[in-house]
Design a protein around this motif. Structure first.
Motif, mmCIF file in Angstrom:
data_model
loop_
_atom_site.group_PDB
_atom_site.id
_atom_site.type_symbol
_atom_site.label_atom_id
_atom_site.label_comp_id
_atom_site.label_asym_id
_atom_site.label_seq_id
_atom_site.Cartn_x
_atom_site.Cartn_y
_atom_site.Cartn_z
ATOM 1 N N MET A 1 0.836 -1.202 0.000
ATOM 2 C CA MET A 1 0.000 0.000 0.000
ATOM 3 C C MET A 1 0.873 1.255 0.000
ATOM 4 S SD MET A 1 -3.109 -0.774 2.647
ATOM 5 C CE MET A 1 -4.279 -2.082 2.346
ATOM 6 N N GLU A 2 0.392 2.281 -0.715
ATOM 7 C CA GLU A 2 1.123 3.534 -0.778
ATOM 8 C C GLU A 2 0.648 4.521 0.288
ATOM 9 O OE1 GLU A 2 3.670 4.035 -2.716
ATOM 10 O OE2 GLU A 2 3.470 2.039 -3.603
ATOM 11 N N TYR A 3 -0.183 4.056 1.228
ATOM 12 C CA TYR A 3 -0.686 4.934 2.271
ATOM 13 C C TYR A 3 -0.812 4.135 3.555
ATOM 14 C CZ TYR A 3 -4.826 2.643 0.405
ATOM 15 O OH TYR A 3 -5.705 1.709 -0.064
ATOM 16 N N GLU A 4 -0.979 4.861 4.675
ATOM 17 C CA GLU A 4 -1.061 4.231 5.990
ATOM 18 C C GLU A 4 -2.336 4.673 6.688
ATOM 19 O OE1 GLU A 4 2.454 5.492 7.962
ATOM 20 O OE2 GLU A 4 3.822 4.357 6.670
ATOM 21 N N LEU A 5 -2.648 3.976 7.779
ATOM 22 C CA LEU A 5 -3.847 4.324 8.540
ATOM 23 C C LEU A 5 -3.798 5.765 9.040
ATOM 24 C CD1 LEU A 5 -4.516 1.072 10.580
ATOM 25 C CD2 LEU A 5 -6.066 2.133 8.945
ATOM 26 N N GLN A 6 -2.611 6.243 9.419
ATOM 27 C CA GLN A 6 -2.507 7.614 9.897
ATOM 28 C C GLN A 6 -2.863 8.618 8.805
ATOM 29 O OE1 GLN A 6 -2.255 8.486 12.949
ATOM 30 N NE2 GLN A 6 -1.951 6.366 13.645
ATOM 31 N N ASP A 7 -2.546 8.259 7.547
ATOM 32 C CA ASP A 7 -2.942 9.134 6.439
ATOM 33 C C ASP A 7 -4.464 9.187 6.324
ATOM 34 O OD1 ASP A 7 -0.208 9.223 5.983
ATOM 35 O OD2 ASP A 7 -0.280 7.663 4.456
ATOM 36 N N ILE A 8 -5.094 8.029 6.484
ATOM 37 C CA ILE A 8 -6.565 7.971 6.391
ATOM 38 C C ILE A 8 -7.200 8.707 7.566
ATOM 39 C CG2 ILE A 8 -8.555 6.412 6.350
ATOM 40 C CD1 ILE A 8 -6.765 4.370 4.944
ATOM 41 N N ARG A 9 -6.631 8.550 8.760
ATOM 42 C CA ARG A 9 -7.145 9.305 9.922
ATOM 43 C C ARG A 9 -7.044 10.811 9.649
ATOM 44 N NH1 ARG A 9 -8.137 6.029 14.202
ATOM 45 N NH2 ARG A 9 -6.886 4.104 14.395
ATOM 46 N N SER A 10 -5.969 11.229 9.032
ATOM 47 C CA SER A 10 -5.798 12.650 8.731
ATOM 48 C C SER A 10 -6.872 13.129 7.769
ATOM 49 C CB SER A 10 -4.412 12.884 8.129
ATOM 50 O OG SER A 10 -3.400 12.517 9.047
ATOM 51 N N PHE A 11 -7.151 12.340 6.728
ATOM 52 C CA PHE A 11 -8.200 12.706 5.777
ATOM 53 C C PHE A 11 -9.556 12.839 6.465
ATOM 54 C CE2 PHE A 11 -11.672 10.736 3.283
ATOM 55 C CZ PHE A 11 -11.939 11.810 2.455
ATOM 56 N N VAL A 12 -9.914 11.857 7.310
ATOM 57 C CA VAL A 12 -11.207 11.888 7.998
ATOM 58 C C VAL A 12 -11.302 13.116 8.895
ATOM 59 C CG1 VAL A 12 -12.638 10.715 9.720
ATOM 60 C CG2 VAL A 12 -11.575 9.402 7.872
ATOM 61 N N LYS A 13 -10.227 13.448 9.603
ATOM 62 C CA LYS A 13 -10.255 14.599 10.507
ATOM 63 C C LYS A 13 -10.414 15.899 9.723
ATOM 64 C CE LYS A 13 -9.922 14.222 14.235
ATOM 65 N NZ LYS A 13 -10.979 14.093 15.279
ATOM 66 N N ILE A 14 -9.724 16.032 8.594
ATOM 67 C CA ILE A 14 -9.874 17.236 7.759
ATOM 68 C C ILE A 14 -11.313 17.335 7.242
ATOM 69 C CG2 ILE A 14 -9.159 18.358 5.619
ATOM 70 C CD1 ILE A 14 -6.390 16.991 6.035
ATOM 71 N N ALA A 15 -11.870 16.195 6.800
ATOM 72 C CA ALA A 15 -13.238 16.191 6.280
ATOM 73 C C ALA A 15 -14.234 16.590 7.358
ATOM 74 C CB ALA A 15 -13.570 14.810 5.729
ATOM 75 N N GLU A 16 -14.014 16.120 8.587
ATOM 76 C CA GLU A 16 -14.938 16.428 9.680
ATOM 77 C C GLU A 16 -14.850 17.886 10.109
ATOM 78 O OE1 GLU A 16 -15.090 11.998 11.787
ATOM 79 O OE2 GLU A 16 -13.795 13.557 12.613
ATOM 80 N N LEU A 17 -13.645 18.452 10.120
ATOM 81 C CA LEU A 17 -13.456 19.811 10.631
ATOM 82 C C LEU A 17 -13.475 20.858 9.523
ATOM 83 C CD1 LEU A 17 -10.667 19.126 13.289
ATOM 84 C CD2 LEU A 17 -13.130 19.380 13.663
ATOM 85 N N GLY A 18 -13.250 20.432 8.264
ATOM 86 C CA GLY A 18 -13.268 21.364 7.150
ATOM 87 C C GLY A 18 -12.131 22.360 7.174
ATOM 88 N N SER A 19 -11.037 21.995 7.841
ATOM 89 C CA SER A 19 -9.926 22.936 7.982
ATOM 90 C C SER A 19 -8.640 22.179 8.227
ATOM 91 C CB SER A 19 -10.197 23.901 9.151
ATOM 92 O OG SER A 19 -9.024 24.553 9.560
ATOM 93 N N ARG A 71 -14.058 5.850 7.244
ATOM 94 C CA ARG A 71 -14.513 5.729 8.635
ATOM 95 C C ARG A 71 -14.714 4.271 9.021
ATOM 96 N NH1 ARG A 71 -18.739 10.688 8.009
ATOM 97 N NH2 ARG A 71 -17.528 12.322 9.067
ATOM 98 N N ARG A 72 -15.303 3.492 8.107
ATOM 99 C CA ARG A 72 -15.546 2.082 8.396
ATOM 100 C C ARG A 72 -14.222 1.328 8.538
ATOM 101 N NH1 ARG A 72 -19.495 1.690 5.229
ATOM 102 N NH2 ARG A 72 -18.464 0.913 3.351
ATOM 103 N N LEU A 73 -13.252 1.670 7.702
ATOM 104 C CA LEU A 73 -11.940 1.017 7.796
ATOM 105 C C LEU A 73 -11.296 1.298 9.150
ATOM 106 C CD1 LEU A 73 -9.282 0.910 5.001
ATOM 107 C CD2 LEU A 73 -8.605 1.465 7.328
ATOM 108 N N LEU A 74 -11.380 2.552 9.608
ATOM 109 C CA LEU A 74 -10.792 2.907 10.908
ATOM 110 C C LEU A 74 -11.531 2.228 12.048
ATOM 111 C CD1 LEU A 74 -10.132 6.718 10.321
ATOM 112 C CD2 LEU A 74 -8.459 4.863 10.309
#
Length: 296
Positions: A1-19, A71-74
């Motif tokens: 994989m070219e990405y990690e769980l921490q990358d996905i957590r970062s995406f979800v947090k940005i999406a939730e906060l919009g910033s 979100r489901r993956l996390l």
């Protein structure tokens, strides 16, 4: 994989906060570090997930589609870690069950209280959903198991019956029908009836069971939840037909139930599982206590 769980957590947090700024603070990262994570994730996926402007961050169409999957993956990863720790300690973990509101409101609190006394470190996530939504939650793996109605067969669902409960008349203690030993369905024609909507599993069950009668119930009030029906009954706005488990346990100061006959309509409740799946130790413990306490 070219990405990690921490990358996905970062995406979800940005999406939730919009910033990016707020997400970086929440994740205890610098904004450049957070930007690098998102760049790595998007390059690994081969597509942009975020639209960035100087004022705000929004999701691309791909990002909107990916967000619930992320979100489901996390959640699945967190559950797996909990289960691994549970295997080691046998006393911690999490149980998720999807339950129709009828059973959740009056019966489950006593089961949860006893479960917490025996296993205080095991967390409980209760999804109080309609019958159809509850089945979908079990099928998708969002719930370990469910408490649901027997309403048709699904090839991927296993149903273990618990009880056949009759529909009863719910009315106020001061209502003229309250002292009766039983009431026939046709006798309800003189009263304002409170029922649930046509898409409700309980409504569909009643419509099917009563389809052969010369008289059909005319629902004066329609609501979405049985608990709302009880509120209207308690306010003296009419009477309702509902499963016996939906009625308050013991002597209620205002509400009583009277058997409904000709015909007697029963609802089958039971446990639902994904066929071929196995329960975690924490979920097995919960089911064991539930079966101990289930009203016979």
């Amino acid at each position: 994989m070219e990405y990690e769980l921490q990358d996905i957590r970062s995406f979800v947090k940005i999406a939730e906060l919009g910033s990016f700024h707020e997400a970086a603070d929440a994740l205890h990262l610098s904004q450049p570090a957070l930007s690098r994570r998102m760049k790595k994730l998007e390059e690994g996926l081969g597509t942009a997930l975020l639209d960035r402007t100087t004022r705000k961050v929004s999701l691309t169409s791909v990002g909107r589609d990916f967000l619930p999957k992320a979100r489901r993956l996390l959640d699945d990863f967190d559950d797996s870690i909990l289960n691994i720790r549970e295997l080691a300690e046998r006393q911690i973990g999490r149980v998720t069950l999807a339950c129709i509101p009828t059973a959740a409101f009056y019966f489950l609190p006593s089961v949860i209280r006893l479960y917490n006394e025996r296993y205080p470190k095991i967390r409980i996530r209760l999804l109080d959903l309609s019958a159809n939504e509850g089945l979908e939650a079990v099928l998708r793996g969002e719930a370990d198991f469910g408490i649901n109605m027997m309403s048709g067969q699904h090839p991927d669902i296993e149903f273990v019956p618990l009880v056949n409960e009759p529909f009863v008349l719910a009315c106020r203690r001061d209502h003229e029908l309250a002292g009766r030993s039983a009431v026939t369905w046709s006798e309800l024609s003189d009263y304002r009836l409170i029922g649930v909507g046509r898409l409700s599993g309980n409504r569909m069950l009643l419509d099917h069971a009563l389809s052969g009668l010369s008289w059909r119930p005319q629902w004066f009030y329609e609501v979405q939840h049985l608990s709302t029906s009880l509120g209207l009954v308690e306010a003296g706005l009419g009477v309702s037909a509902m499963p016996s488990l939906a009625m308050p346990a013991g002597d209620h100061p205002t509400l009583v139930s009277v058997p409904l006959i000709e015909p007697v309509v029963n609802r089958s409740l039971g446990l639902v599982y994904r066929r071929g799946s196995s329960l975690s130790p924490a979920a097995e413990k919960f089911v064991s206590i539930l079966l101990e306490q289930w009203p016979q």
